[in-house]
Design a protein around this motif. Structure first.
Motif, PDB file in Angstrom:
ATOM      1  N   ARG A  69      15.490  67.730  53.326  1.00  0.00           N
ATOM      2  CA  ARG A  69      14.868  66.822  54.620  1.00  0.00           C
ATOM      3  C   ARG A  69      15.086  65.157  54.668  1.00  0.00           C
ATOM      4  O   ARG A  69      16.245  65.279  55.749  1.00  0.00           O
ATOM      5  CB  ARG A  69      13.130  66.578  54.379  1.00  0.00           C
ATOM      6  CG  ARG A  69      12.788  68.246  55.306  1.00  0.00           C
ATOM      7  CD  ARG A  69      11.417  68.552  55.400  1.00  0.00           C
ATOM      8  NE  ARG A  69      10.628  68.555  54.176  1.00  0.00           N
ATOM      9  CZ  ARG A  69       9.721  68.082  53.758  1.00  0.00           C
ATOM     10  NH1 ARG A  69       9.503  67.073  54.615  1.00  0.00           N
ATOM     11  NH2 ARG A  69       9.241  68.625  52.579  1.00  0.00           N
ATOM     12  N   ARG A  70      15.492  64.767  53.425  1.00  0.00           N
ATOM     13  CA  ARG A  70      15.497  63.497  53.493  1.00  0.00           C
ATOM     14  C   ARG A  70      16.909  63.207  53.410  1.00  0.00           C
ATOM     15  O   ARG A  70      17.734  62.309  54.390  1.00  0.00           O
ATOM     16  CB  ARG A  70      15.749  63.001  52.225  1.00  0.00           C
ATOM     17  CG  ARG A  70      15.394  60.980  51.635  1.00  0.00           C
ATOM     18  CD  ARG A  70      15.417  61.116  50.759  1.00  0.00           C
ATOM     19  NE  ARG A  70      15.252  59.686  50.401  1.00  0.00           N
ATOM     20  CZ  ARG A  70      15.286  59.228  49.192  1.00  0.00           C
ATOM     21  NH1 ARG A  70      15.585  59.678  48.572  1.00  0.00           N
ATOM     22  NH2 ARG A  70      14.707  57.912  49.064  1.00  0.00           N
TER      23      ARG A  70
ATOM     24  N   ASP B 293      19.087  65.055  55.285  1.00  0.00           N
ATOM     25  CA  ASP B 293      19.123  65.733  56.081  1.00  0.00           C
ATOM     26  C   ASP B 293      18.800  64.419  57.755  1.00  0.00           C
ATOM     27  O   ASP B 293      20.064  64.247  58.953  1.00  0.00           O
ATOM     28  CB  ASP B 293      18.230  66.782  56.919  1.00  0.00           C
ATOM     29  CG  ASP B 293      19.218  68.343  56.753  1.00  0.00           C
ATOM     30  OD1 ASP B 293      18.236  69.131  56.333  1.00  0.00           O
ATOM     31  OD2 ASP B 293      20.013  68.675  55.892  1.00  0.00           O
ATOM     32  N   ARG B 294      17.962  63.825  57.329  1.00  0.00           N
ATOM     33  CA  ARG B 294      18.076  62.491  58.455  1.00  0.00           C
ATOM     34  C   ARG B 294      19.607  61.449  57.973  1.00  0.00           C
ATOM     35  O   ARG B 294      18.850  60.484  58.891  1.00  0.00           O
ATOM     36  CB  ARG B 294      16.897  61.700  58.006  1.00  0.00           C
ATOM     37  CG  ARG B 294      15.870  62.676  58.470  1.00  0.00           C
ATOM     38  CD  ARG B 294      14.187  61.504  58.223  1.00  0.00           C
ATOM     39  NE  ARG B 294      14.154  61.064  56.926  1.00  0.00           N
ATOM     40  CZ  ARG B 294      12.810  61.103  56.573  1.00  0.00           C
ATOM     41  NH1 ARG B 294      11.563  61.444  56.400  1.00  0.00           N
ATOM     42  NH2 ARG B 294      12.887  60.106  55.347  1.00  0.00           N
TER      43      ARG B 294
END
Length: 128
Positions: free
Chosen positions: A8-9, A11-12
């Motif tokens: 998730r990190r 993807d940011r």
């Protein structure tokens, strides 16, 4: 940190498409790539400032040559951030894929613009 949190990190980060490709390289290489990006940005600022100053200071130079040199310097200053971004992206992608580093895409056009601006300033001095 668990694997889902890392994903998730990642993807940011911008651009997400780049960071989903390959694996993270040694941070020293990524930081060196960022420093090169920032050097291109500083160069762009210097080129634009020089072009503006050359015309704005109203130096005792041939006005036509002075204006032409100013325009070329500003155009080079506008192209330098494009080289910064393209170079940073291509280098980061190569690092993430474990491939050879690419050559600068816009370096030759920038060199030609700067040489032409230098010649124009020289002519402006000679023909004032």
């Amino acid at each position: 940190m668990s694997a889902p949190t890392r994903t998730r990190r990642a993807d940011r980060r911008f651009p997400a498409r780049l960071f989903r490709d390959g694996t993270d390289p040694d941070p020293r290489f990524t930081l060196a790539n960022e420093r090169t990006f920032l050097a291109w940005i500083r160069t762009a600022l210097a080129l634009v400032a020089t072009g503006v100053a050359l015309e704005a200071l109203g130096l005792d130079l041939h006005p036509g040559y002075r204006l032409a040199a100013s325009v070329l310097l500003v155009v080079a200053g506008v192209l330098a951030p494009l080289q910064a971004w393209a170079g940073w992206y291509a280098t980061e992608r190569a690092l993430r894929r474990g491939r050879s580093l690419p050559s600068p895409v816009l370096a030759l056009p920038l060199v030609v613009l700067l040489l032409a601006a230098g010649v124009l300033v020289g002519l402006a001095v000679l023909f004032r």
